[in-house]
Design a protein around this motif. Structure first.
Motif, PDB file in Angstrom:
ATOM      1  N   ALA A 167       0.818  -1.218   0.000  1.00 20.52           N
ATOM      2  CA  ALA A 167       0.000   0.000   0.000  1.00 20.52           C
ATOM      3  C   ALA A 167       0.854   1.271   0.000  1.00 20.52           C
ATOM      4  CB  ALA A 167      -0.927  -0.002   1.205  1.00 20.52           C
ATOM      5  N   PHE A 168       2.103   1.159   0.453  1.00 19.66           N
ATOM      6  CA  PHE A 168       3.032   2.285   0.505  1.00 19.66           C
ATOM      7  C   PHE A 168       4.443   1.733   0.337  1.00 19.66           C
ATOM      8  CE2 PHE A 168       1.983   0.799   4.695  1.00 19.66           C
ATOM      9  CZ  PHE A 168       3.204   0.649   5.327  1.00 19.66           C
ATOM     10  N   ASP A 169       5.441   2.606   0.239  1.00 17.11           N
ATOM     11  CA  ASP A 169       6.791   2.163  -0.116  1.00 17.11           C
ATOM     12  C   ASP A 169       7.757   1.940   1.033  1.00 17.11           C
ATOM     13  OD1 ASP A 169       6.413   2.079  -2.950  1.00 17.11           O
ATOM     14  OD2 ASP A 169       6.396   4.273  -2.917  1.00 17.11           O
ATOM     15  N   ALA A 170       7.563   2.630   2.167  1.00 17.45           N
ATOM     16  CA  ALA A 170       8.553   2.491   3.240  1.00 17.45           C
ATOM     17  C   ALA A 170       7.989   2.861   4.602  1.00 17.45           C
ATOM     18  CB  ALA A 170       9.774   3.365   2.944  1.00 17.45           C
TER      19      ALA A 170
ATOM     20  N   ALA B 299       6.494   7.010  10.775  1.00 17.32           N
ATOM     21  CA  ALA B 299       5.700   7.405   9.600  1.00 17.32           C
ATOM     22  C   ALA B 299       5.761   6.311   8.543  1.00 17.32           C
ATOM     23  CB  ALA B 299       6.238   8.707   9.011  1.00 17.32           C
ATOM     24  N   ILE B 300       4.826   6.411   7.602  1.00 19.67           N
ATOM     25  CA  ILE B 300       4.891   5.597   6.389  1.00 19.67           C
ATOM     26  C   ILE B 300       4.971   6.562   5.214  1.00 19.67           C
ATOM     27  CG2 ILE B 300       3.744   3.578   7.360  1.00 19.67           C
ATOM     28  CD1 ILE B 300       1.150   4.479   5.940  1.00 19.67           C
ATOM     29  N   VAL B 301       5.614   6.102   4.136  1.00 18.56           N
ATOM     30  CA  VAL B 301       5.887   6.991   3.010  1.00 18.56           C
ATOM     31  C   VAL B 301       5.590   6.293   1.685  1.00 18.56           C
ATOM     32  CG1 VAL B 301       7.728   8.224   1.778  1.00 18.56           C
ATOM     33  CG2 VAL B 301       7.641   8.303   4.274  1.00 18.56           C
ATOM     34  N   GLU B 302       4.922   7.016   0.809  1.00 18.71           N
ATOM     35  CA  GLU B 302       4.739   6.614  -0.580  1.00 18.71           C
ATOM     36  C   GLU B 302       5.651   7.516  -1.410  1.00 18.71           C
ATOM     37  OE1 GLU B 302       3.395   5.013  -4.204  1.00 18.71           O
ATOM     38  OE2 GLU B 302       3.343   4.226  -2.171  1.00 18.71           O
ATOM     39  N   VAL B 303       6.490   6.931  -2.259  1.00 18.71           N
ATOM     40  CA  VAL B 303       7.455   7.687  -3.061  1.00 18.71           C
ATOM     41  C   VAL B 303       7.075   7.639  -4.526  1.00 18.71           C
ATOM     42  CG1 VAL B 303       9.847   7.792  -3.841  1.00 18.71           C
ATOM     43  CG2 VAL B 303       9.357   7.187  -1.501  1.00 18.71           C
ATOM     44  N   LYS B 304       7.198   8.773  -5.175  1.00 18.93           N
ATOM     45  CA  LYS B 304       7.026   8.861  -6.623  1.00 18.93           C
ATOM     46  C   LYS B 304       8.229   9.607  -7.186  1.00 18.93           C
ATOM     47  CE  LYS B 304       2.999   6.940  -6.783  1.00 18.93           C
ATOM     48  NZ  LYS B 304       2.874   5.592  -7.339  1.00 18.93           N
TER      49      LYS B 304
ATOM     50  N   SER C  16      -2.083   4.164   7.490  1.00 18.09           N
ATOM     51  CA  SER C  16      -1.675   5.137   8.492  1.00 18.09           C
ATOM     52  C   SER C  16      -2.541   5.024   9.739  1.00 18.09           C
ATOM     53  CB  SER C  16      -1.778   6.544   7.895  1.00 18.09           C
ATOM     54  OG  SER C  16      -1.626   7.528   8.879  1.00 18.09           O
ATOM     55  N   LYS C  17      -3.840   4.956   9.529  1.00 18.67           N
ATOM     56  CA  LYS C  17      -4.771   4.842  10.654  1.00 18.67           C
ATOM     57  C   LYS C  17      -4.548   3.539  11.418  1.00 18.67           C
ATOM     58  CE  LYS C  17      -9.666   5.085  11.790  1.00 18.67           C
ATOM     59  NZ  LYS C  17     -11.021   5.225  11.286  1.00 18.67           N
ATOM     60  N   GLU C  18      -4.364   2.459  10.675  1.00 25.56           N
ATOM     61  CA  GLU C  18      -4.151   1.148  11.297  1.00 25.56           C
ATOM     62  C   GLU C  18      -2.858   1.111  12.118  1.00 25.56           C
ATOM     63  OE1 GLU C  18      -3.130  -3.220   9.580  1.00 25.56           O
ATOM     64  OE2 GLU C  18      -4.902  -2.245   8.711  1.00 25.56           O
ATOM     65  N   LEU C  19      -1.801   1.749  11.617  1.00 26.77           N
ATOM     66  CA  LEU C  19      -0.505   1.734  12.289  1.00 26.77           C
ATOM     67  C   LEU C  19      -0.363   2.853  13.327  1.00 26.77           C
ATOM     68  CD1 LEU C  19       1.660   1.009   9.137  1.00 26.77           C
ATOM     69  CD2 LEU C  19       1.278  -0.559  11.072  1.00 26.77           C
TER      70      LEU C  19
ATOM     71  N   PRO D 167       1.617   8.964  10.941  1.00 26.22           N
ATOM     72  CA  PRO D 167       1.258   9.745   9.749  1.00 26.22           C
ATOM     73  C   PRO D 167       1.777   9.109   8.459  1.00 26.22           C
ATOM     74  CG  PRO D 167       2.984  10.863  10.986  1.00 26.22           C
ATOM     75  CD  PRO D 167       2.555   9.681  11.804  1.00 26.22           C
ATOM     76  N   ALA D 168       1.110   9.443   7.366  1.00 29.11           N
ATOM     77  CA  ALA D 168       1.519   8.995   6.040  1.00 29.11           C
ATOM     78  C   ALA D 168       1.929  10.213   5.218  1.00 29.11           C
ATOM     79  CB  ALA D 168       0.374   8.268   5.349  1.00 29.11           C
ATOM     80  N   PHE D 169       2.985  10.056   4.444  1.00 28.55           N
ATOM     81  CA  PHE D 169       3.480  11.139   3.607  1.00 28.55           C
ATOM     82  C   PHE D 169       3.650  10.670   2.166  1.00 28.55           C
ATOM     83  CE2 PHE D 169       5.010  12.085   7.856  1.00 28.55           C
ATOM     84  CZ  PHE D 169       4.625  13.407   8.003  1.00 28.55           C
ATOM     85  N   LEU D 170       3.360  11.575   1.250  1.00 34.18           N
ATOM     86  CA  LEU D 170       3.662  11.387  -0.156  1.00 34.18           C
ATOM     87  C   LEU D 170       4.925  12.189  -0.435  1.00 34.18           C
ATOM     88  CD1 LEU D 170       3.129  10.658  -3.144  1.00 34.18           C
ATOM     89  CD2 LEU D 170       1.592  12.653  -3.236  1.00 34.18           C
ATOM     90  N   VAL D 171       5.972  11.511  -0.928  1.00 34.82           N
ATOM     91  CA  VAL D 171       7.237  12.155  -1.269  1.00 34.82           C
ATOM     92  C   VAL D 171       7.402  12.059  -2.780  1.00 34.82           C
ATOM     93  CG1 VAL D 171       9.741  11.994  -1.070  1.00 34.82           C
ATOM     94  CG2 VAL D 171       8.309  11.633   0.956  1.00 34.82           C
TER      95      VAL D 171
END
Length: 148
Positions: A38-41, A51-56, A83-86, A89-93
């Motif tokens: 669902a996310f990258d890292a 935090a969790i991060v999605e990278v593009k 993010s809610k489950e963990l 916060p979640a970030f888009l980078v």
């Protein structure tokens, strides 16, 4: 139906490089997630998940004439749910040619929704509902020379 995976080794290396820069700037460490997550890292300080991060990675400038950054709406929803489950916060980078920018996903207001995606592959499943995020909502993590 099994869909093709378009991510190349070069894409994976660039993603790792982006995550390493972000981790250094945020004084943290990271662990990449498996493909198709669902996310990258995950990002940590010490042993604590922060935090969790999605990278593009994008081959365009952050000040491109289009004032919006587009991303799969479904991807943002999945990041918010994780993010809610963990409880972090979640970030888009986004690694642009001239900078690395980020935006917090949790409280993000989407400016618009539209159909979009990748048309160049001829894959009908690459066309989906895209969330438009005004570029002014992003904050700079790292400014780089365009020749980097």
């Amino acid at each position: 139906m099994i869909r093709p995976i378009y991510e190349t080794e070069s894409d994976k290396k660039r993603e790792f490089h982006t995550l390493a820069i972000v981790a250094n700037e945020w004084k943290s460490t990271f662990k990449q997630t498996p493909p198709l997550s669902a996310f990258d890292a995950y990002f940590y300080r010490g042993k604590k998940l922060k935090a969790i991060v999605e990278v593009k990675n994008r081959n365009l400038l952050s000040f491109d004439p289009n004032p919006y950054y587009e991303i799969s709406h479904k991807k943002l929803i999945k990041c918010k749910e994780a993010s809610k489950e963990l409880g972090v916060p979640a970030f888009l980078v986004v690694n642009f040619l001239d900078s690395i920018e980020y935006v917090a996903i949790n409280d993000l207001t989407i400016d618009c929704l539209k159909e979009g995606g990748r048309y160049d592959r001829g894959d009908q499943y690459d066309i989906e509902e895209m969330a438009c995020i005004h570029i002014d909502k992003f904050k700079t993590i790292y400014r780089k020379r365009v020749d980097e």
